[in-house]
Write a protein that holds these residues in place. Structure first.
Motif, PDB file in Angstrom:
ATOM      1  N   GLY A   6      -3.737 -10.646  27.959  1.00 50.16           N
ATOM      2  CA  GLY A   6      -4.629 -11.065  26.886  1.00 50.16           C
ATOM      3  C   GLY A   6      -6.092 -10.847  27.176  1.00 50.16           C
ATOM      4  N   ARG A   7      -6.417 -10.149  28.273  1.00 53.07           N
ATOM      5  CA  ARG A   7      -7.797  -9.941  28.702  1.00 53.07           C
ATOM      6  C   ARG A   7      -8.027  -8.477  29.074  1.00 53.07           C
ATOM      7  NH1 ARG A   7     -10.079 -14.412  31.232  1.00 53.07           N
ATOM      8  NH2 ARG A   7     -11.950 -13.101  31.395  1.00 53.07           N
ATOM      9  N   ILE A   8      -9.277  -8.137  29.297  1.00 51.57           N
ATOM     10  CA  ILE A   8      -9.624  -6.848  29.880  1.00 51.57           C
ATOM     11  C   ILE A   8      -9.180  -6.846  31.340  1.00 51.57           C
ATOM     12  CG2 ILE A   8     -11.588  -5.432  30.624  1.00 51.57           C
ATOM     13  CD1 ILE A   8     -13.052  -6.329  28.158  1.00 51.57           C
ATOM     14  N   ALA A  37      -9.035 -10.137  24.328  1.00 52.43           N
ATOM     15  CA  ALA A  37      -9.533  -8.919  24.970  1.00 52.43           C
ATOM     16  C   ALA A  37     -10.589  -8.204  24.138  1.00 52.43           C
ATOM     17  CB  ALA A  37      -8.370  -7.977  25.264  1.00 52.43           C
ATOM     18  N   LEU A  38     -10.392  -8.160  22.828  1.00 55.07           N
ATOM     19  CA  LEU A  38     -11.343  -7.441  21.976  1.00 55.07           C
ATOM     20  C   LEU A  38     -12.691  -8.166  21.938  1.00 55.07           C
ATOM     21  CD1 LEU A  38     -11.557  -4.911  20.285  1.00 55.07           C
ATOM     22  CD2 LEU A  38     -10.677  -6.182  18.321  1.00 55.07           C
ATOM     23  N   GLY A  86     -10.780 -13.654  18.482  1.00 58.26           N
ATOM     24  CA  GLY A  86     -10.710 -14.107  19.868  1.00 58.26           C
ATOM     25  C   GLY A  86     -11.408 -15.435  20.024  1.00 58.26           C
ATOM     26  N   GLU A  87     -11.226 -16.039  21.181  1.00 59.11           N
ATOM     27  CA  GLU A  87     -11.839 -17.330  21.475  1.00 59.11           C
ATOM     28  C   GLU A  87     -12.643 -17.252  22.763  1.00 59.11           C
ATOM     29  OE1 GLU A  87      -9.050 -20.521  21.596  1.00 59.11           O
ATOM     30  OE2 GLU A  87      -8.137 -20.014  19.665  1.00 59.11           O
ATOM     31  N   PHE A  88     -13.706 -18.021  22.796  1.00 60.12           N
ATOM     32  CA  PHE A  88     -14.489 -18.184  24.022  1.00 60.12           C
ATOM     33  C   PHE A  88     -14.767 -19.667  24.224  1.00 60.12           C
ATOM     34  CE2 PHE A  88     -18.312 -18.483  26.567  1.00 60.12           C
ATOM     35  CZ  PHE A  88     -18.023 -17.606  27.587  1.00 60.12           C
TER      36      PHE A  88
END
Length: 266
Positions: free
Chosen positions: A65-67, A99-100, A173-175
């Motif tokens: 789910g990440r880079i 990721a985006l 996405g979420e942060f």
């Protein structure tokens, strides 16, 4: 808005991300294109700087789910001077999660202006004959979709008189990001007697995890489980051992068999 050249920058261990970016470039049909392949350690020895009259298209696969953590530091060193940038992620039919958004945030930090985003499907790294996961993706439909995305990006750029007119693109996405980009440390690659020590796997390994003197020796702390060495062995001498990765392959095959479709954000 006049764009003098386009840079395609990609990390693509099994080739799917490169294929998607190439299709987007066909739709754009730029006068000048430069490809920057950061898949191997040698490719990441170079630095990248871009200007406001260039278009930067960055493509990366999605891991957990990440880079991929392996390239985050390198990406953060890009020097983009108000460069319009397209963010692209390629995932194995599960979910691309944050990721985006993570890629967009890196682009902004480096001085780029995210103008578009895309999420495409590629055959999963863990896909095998008995547990196929998104086999053949990106397929013809995916690539036509990517080409059309390229044409839409071109239309958007041509509608703007300058970079100052570009509004920030909203991406899903979420942060803080929901998952940890740290990968498993696992011994999962079997090498049989057909191996000729030709060195091809050493050359293509993104993390330098394979011993150049003995390709059956793999540094599990460096390995990013991309399976590039398995999928590209010319004599098919490499395979998955029973264990975590093979079990994950079964789960992905069982739970994520319904094909996902590409998504674009302009």
């Amino acid at each position: 808005m006049e764009i003098k050249s386009t840079k395609l920058l990609y990390f693509s261990p099994t080739g799917t991300t490169k294929t998607v970016l190439s299709a987007i470039a066909r739709g754009l049909n730029p006068d000048k294109t430069e490809q920057i392949d950061i898949t191997t350690p040698k490719g990441r020895e170079q630095s990248v700087e871009t200007s406001e009259d260039e278009l930067l298209i960055i493509g990366v696969p999605v891991y957990m789910g990440r880079i991929p953590a392996l390239i985050v530091d390198w990406l953060n060193e890009i020097r983009a001077h108000q460069t319009p940038t397209v963010c692209v992620v390629v995932y194995g039919n599960r979910i691309y999660e944050d990721a985006l958004l993570e890629l967009k945030n890196i682009v902004k930090k480096c001085g780029g202006i995210p103008i578009a985003g895309g999420a495409y499907i590629g055959e999963h790294s863990f896909s095998k004959d008995d547990t196929p996961i998104a086999v053949g993706r990106p397929d013809t439909h995916d690539l036509h979709h990517a080409e059309e995305f390229g044409r839409k990006i071109k239309d958007k750029l041509q509608s703007l008189s300058s970079g100052s007119m570009i509004s920030e693109i909203e991406l899903p996405g979420e942060f803080p990001y929901r998952s940890d980009s740290k990968l498993w440390i696992v011994d999962f690659i079997a090498v049989n007697d057909d191996c000729t020590d030709c060195g091809h796997c050493v050359e293509i390994c993104p993390s330098g995890a394979i011993d150049p003197q003995n390709s059956s020796k793999i540094d599990t702390e460096k390995c990013i489980t991309c399976c590039a060495c398995i999928k590209n062995c010319p004599v098919h001498a490499r395979s998955m051992k029973p264990g975590l990765v093979q079990e994950a392959s079964v789960r992905l095959f069982t739970l994520y068999s319904d094909p996902k479709m590409p998504e674009n954000y302009l």
